[in-house]
Design an enzyme around this catalytic site. Sequence first.
Site, PDB file in Angstrom:
ATOM      1  N   ARG A   7       0.695  -1.256   0.065  1.00 55.37           N
ATOM      2  CA  ARG A   7       0.129   0.153   0.093  1.00 55.37           C
ATOM      3  C   ARG A   7       1.177   1.159   0.047  1.00 55.37           C
ATOM      4  O   ARG A   7       0.390   2.240  -0.235  1.00 55.37           O
ATOM      5  CB  ARG A   7      -0.920  -0.180   1.346  1.00 55.37           C
ATOM      6  CG  ARG A   7      -1.997  -0.863   1.037  1.00 55.37           C
ATOM      7  CD  ARG A   7      -2.847  -0.968   2.298  1.00 55.37           C
ATOM      8  NE  ARG A   7      -1.974  -1.167   3.636  1.00 55.37           N
ATOM      9  CZ  ARG A   7      -2.471  -1.240   4.787  1.00 55.37           C
ATOM     10  NH1 ARG A   7      -3.848  -1.338   4.916  1.00 55.37           N
ATOM     11  NH2 ARG A   7      -1.762  -1.363   6.013  1.00 55.37           N
ATOM     12  N   LYS A  56       4.609 -19.079   7.315  1.00 56.72           N
ATOM     13  CA  LYS A  56       4.028 -19.579   8.479  1.00 56.72           C
ATOM     14  C   LYS A  56       3.835 -18.080   9.365  1.00 56.72           C
ATOM     15  O   LYS A  56       4.374 -17.185   9.045  1.00 56.72           O
ATOM     16  CB  LYS A  56       4.915 -20.444   9.057  1.00 56.72           C
ATOM     17  CG  LYS A  56       6.325 -19.592   9.434  1.00 56.72           C
ATOM     18  CD  LYS A  56       7.122 -20.218  10.889  1.00 56.72           C
ATOM     19  CE  LYS A  56       6.668 -19.710  12.228  1.00 56.72           C
ATOM     20  NZ  LYS A  56       7.435 -18.597  12.524  1.00 56.72           N
ATOM     21  N   HIS A  69      11.077 -22.128   6.895  1.00 57.56           N
ATOM     22  CA  HIS A  69      12.124 -22.079   6.290  1.00 57.56           C
ATOM     23  C   HIS A  69      13.105 -22.919   6.670  1.00 57.56           C
ATOM     24  O   HIS A  69      14.432 -23.120   6.489  1.00 57.56           O
ATOM     25  CB  HIS A  69      12.610 -20.599   6.490  1.00 57.56           C
ATOM     26  CG  HIS A  69      13.034 -19.921   7.704  1.00 57.56           C
ATOM     27  ND1 HIS A  69      12.132 -19.762   8.807  1.00 57.56           N
ATOM     28  CD2 HIS A  69      14.242 -19.800   8.240  1.00 57.56           C
ATOM     29  CE1 HIS A  69      12.924 -19.132   9.891  1.00 57.56           C
ATOM     30  NE2 HIS A  69      14.046 -19.375   9.584  1.00 57.56           N
ATOM     31  N   LYS A  73      17.211 -24.934   5.041  1.00 55.62           N
ATOM     32  CA  LYS A  73      18.528 -25.026   5.623  1.00 55.62           C
ATOM     33  C   LYS A  73      19.098 -26.234   5.116  1.00 55.62           C
ATOM     34  O   LYS A  73      18.724 -27.023   4.958  1.00 55.62           O
ATOM     35  CB  LYS A  73      18.289 -24.890   7.123  1.00 55.62           C
ATOM     36  CG  LYS A  73      17.760 -23.600   7.847  1.00 55.62           C
ATOM     37  CD  LYS A  73      18.056 -23.521   9.156  1.00 55.62           C
ATOM     38  CE  LYS A  73      17.379 -22.349   9.878  1.00 55.62           C
ATOM     39  NZ  LYS A  73      17.823 -20.860   9.670  1.00 55.62           N
ATOM     40  N   GLU A  86      17.820 -18.852  20.503  1.00 57.16           N
ATOM     41  CA  GLU A  86      18.263 -17.519  20.148  1.00 57.16           C
ATOM     42  C   GLU A  86      18.760 -16.439  21.090  1.00 57.16           C
ATOM     43  O   GLU A  86      18.096 -16.503  22.234  1.00 57.16           O
ATOM     44  CB  GLU A  86      16.923 -16.989  19.407  1.00 57.16           C
ATOM     45  CG  GLU A  86      16.304 -17.907  18.429  1.00 57.16           C
ATOM     46  CD  GLU A  86      15.244 -17.136  17.663  1.00 57.16           C
ATOM     47  OE1 GLU A  86      15.413 -16.426  16.639  1.00 57.16           O
ATOM     48  OE2 GLU A  86      13.886 -17.352  18.059  1.00 57.16           O
ATOM     49  N   HIS A  88       8.901 -25.251  13.038  1.00 58.45           N
ATOM     50  CA  HIS A  88      10.444 -25.619  13.002  1.00 58.45           C
ATOM     51  C   HIS A  88      10.762 -26.658  13.900  1.00 58.45           C
ATOM     52  O   HIS A  88      11.269 -27.935  13.468  1.00 58.45           O
ATOM     53  CB  HIS A  88      11.303 -24.414  13.543  1.00 58.45           C
ATOM     54  CG  HIS A  88      11.063 -23.098  12.514  1.00 58.45           C
ATOM     55  ND1 HIS A  88      10.510 -22.985  11.288  1.00 58.45           N
ATOM     56  CD2 HIS A  88      11.142 -21.990  13.157  1.00 58.45           C
ATOM     57  CE1 HIS A  88      10.427 -21.543  11.113  1.00 58.45           C
ATOM     58  NE2 HIS A  88      10.578 -20.932  12.046  1.00 58.45           N
ATOM     59  N   LYS A 117      13.972 -17.316  23.265  1.00 58.05           N
ATOM     60  CA  LYS A 117      14.730 -15.985  22.815  1.00 58.05           C
ATOM     61  C   LYS A 117      15.523 -15.578  24.048  1.00 58.05           C
ATOM     62  O   LYS A 117      15.262 -15.926  25.243  1.00 58.05           O
ATOM     63  CB  LYS A 117      13.749 -14.884  22.484  1.00 58.05           C
ATOM     64  CG  LYS A 117      12.777 -15.128  21.302  1.00 58.05           C
ATOM     65  CD  LYS A 117      12.644 -14.268  20.413  1.00 58.05           C
ATOM     66  CE  LYS A 117      11.502 -14.722  19.180  1.00 58.05           C
ATOM     67  NZ  LYS A 117      12.352 -15.127  18.084  1.00 58.05           N
TER      68      LYS A 117
HETATM   69  C1  BG6 Z   1      10.740 -17.489  12.599  1.00 62.18           C
HETATM   70  C2  BG6 Z   1      10.252 -17.055  14.009  1.00 62.18           C
HETATM   71  O1  BG6 Z   1       9.967 -18.438  11.968  1.00 62.18           O
HETATM   72  O2  BG6 Z   1      12.101 -18.194  12.824  1.00 62.18           O
HETATM   73  C3  BG6 Z   1      11.351 -15.980  14.660  1.00 62.18           C
HETATM   74  O3  BG6 Z   1       9.031 -16.228  13.748  1.00 62.18           O
HETATM   75  C4  BG6 Z   1      12.424 -16.656  14.800  1.00 62.18           C
HETATM   76  O4  BG6 Z   1      10.668 -15.705  15.956  1.00 62.18           O
HETATM   77  C5  BG6 Z   1      13.185 -17.291  13.643  1.00 62.18           C
HETATM   78  O5  BG6 Z   1      13.525 -15.676  15.218  1.00 62.18           O
HETATM   79  C6  BG6 Z   1      14.366 -18.009  13.589  1.00 62.18           C
HETATM   80  O6  BG6 Z   1      14.731 -18.442  12.169  1.00 62.18           O
HETATM   81  P1  BG6 Z   1      16.428 -18.578  12.381  1.00 62.18           P
HETATM   82  O7  BG6 Z   1      16.467 -19.009  10.648  1.00 62.18           O
HETATM   83  O8  BG6 Z   1      17.108 -17.310  12.544  1.00 62.18           O
HETATM   84  O9  BG6 Z   1      16.786 -19.659  13.120  1.00 62.18           O
END
Ligand code: BG6
Length: 500
Positions: A58, A158, A188, A192, A226, A250, A348
């Site tokens: 937008r 997702k 994703h 990897k 993370e 994941h 996190k």
């Molecule tokens: C995402 C989550 O799908 O994956 C995030 O929504 C997360 O919260 C991320 O930080 C982690 O991905 P990667 O590839 O950095 O491990």
Amino acid sequence: MSTDEASSSPQLLPVCAFDLVVFGAAGDLALRKLVPSLFHRWRDGQILAQSKIIGVSRTAMDDAKYRSLALESFNKFHPGETIDDKEWRSFSEQLFYVELDALDENAPWQTLIEKLGEPVGKQRIFYLALPPSLYGDVCRNIAAAGINTDGARIVLEKPIGHDLESARAINDAVGAVFEEESIFRIDHYLGKETVQNLIVLRFMNSLFEPVWNANAIDHVEITVAESIGSGTRASYYDTAGALRDMVQNHLLQLLCLVAMEPPLDLEADTVRDEKIKVLRALRPIKETSVRETTVRGQYGGGASNGEAVPGYADELGKTSATETFVALKAHIDNWRWKGAPFYLRTGKRMQSRRSEIIIQFKDVAHALVSMRADELKPARLVIRLQPDEGVRLLLVTKEPGPGGMRLRYVPLNLSYADAFSARYPDAYERLLMAVVRSDLALFMRRDEVEAAWRWVEGILAAWRMDATPVHAYVAGADGPVQAAMLLDRDGREWFDGATY
Ligand code: BG6
């Protein structure tokens, strides 16, 4: 699964020509991940000159402004990489922008229709880099604009929904416009490099399969830690939490790849059929067992990478009961895994960014040399997904020298950095090319997503009924102490990477 773009061979085949429409083009995902990934594939010669990338959002912008925004973002997120002007100009001639409110059926879709033109000899792909609650409406408007031509594909990010019911509603709404074979649901992690290697490691090395079961394996750990906090995504994250944001997708995908039976081949449905059997075999976690099998946590203030950082509630600006950490013990009720639990944990603001899978083998049947329990465990396989990708088989070994038998771990070590010199693509690079090639094996099928939600929803309901507490942990620590107790109760401990 395609591996050619990752191969050590410099000869990459261009994928066929395509028009890719990215809805949500001014957002973080598009600018941080998608456009840079496309640039890398273009630089490797995989994107033919007649392909177009059309960003839609937008925000009022023209092509030139979008191109400079994309370059700015590339430079910000790839500080070590230099792009020369000529190269970027050449790539960005294939990058366009259309200002459009895709939620509005009466908006001027004509500009997009004209930009797309006739789909002759090209794949047509729509990528929804948008909140999932908008997927249904955008798909309907795509159909109303008449641009979902034969064979057009749709890519969904997702999370698909926030529970089973909303996932079904999204799947129905998207399914009303696109066939299941044209729907690419991204996780994703499946793109990897090291996750792809899980299948090869397990099924192309005959030494593993005979011991890949509860007779030889004591337990499996999957950790996705993370160091970042919820950051700018705090308001989304607060509606999700670690269980929905990471475990539902994941971590369960990783669990499936570790636990599944050998597929007959690598066709998408063959692999996905095996994964769904694992999801269906997950023992439900109920109110009666939720306290002993799960731990919820939320980070308070602390330190990350040597700097003071605020707690989650301070970032959010209000108190919250959302978990930023979850650990749990999962049982897979089938012949292969009876008695060998899978411990999952993700959070996190943990000590460091580290994703790994640990296969902990059982004690030897009769130990000739005593292995003090607090010192050494039997052999373990450590599959490091990120960073420092690699596979280590930690073997119990005699420390050389006189003075009796002193044992320690010595790793048989495969480090990706040492073994492979080629740059390997980011997950999104691989996934985008897989969409063009129609390789659905790297994407989640509808029934997989829904089976994962069914299990996770059981945990969410059990947490609600039990009022399971959310324990505080200091930012920079590996979750609350209760996570250690989860394993301690079973006479086990998390592998912390420094145990050898
Ligand atoms: C995402 C989550 O799908 O994956 C995030 O929504 C997360 O919260 C991320 O930080 C982690 O991905 P990667 O590839 O950095 O491990």
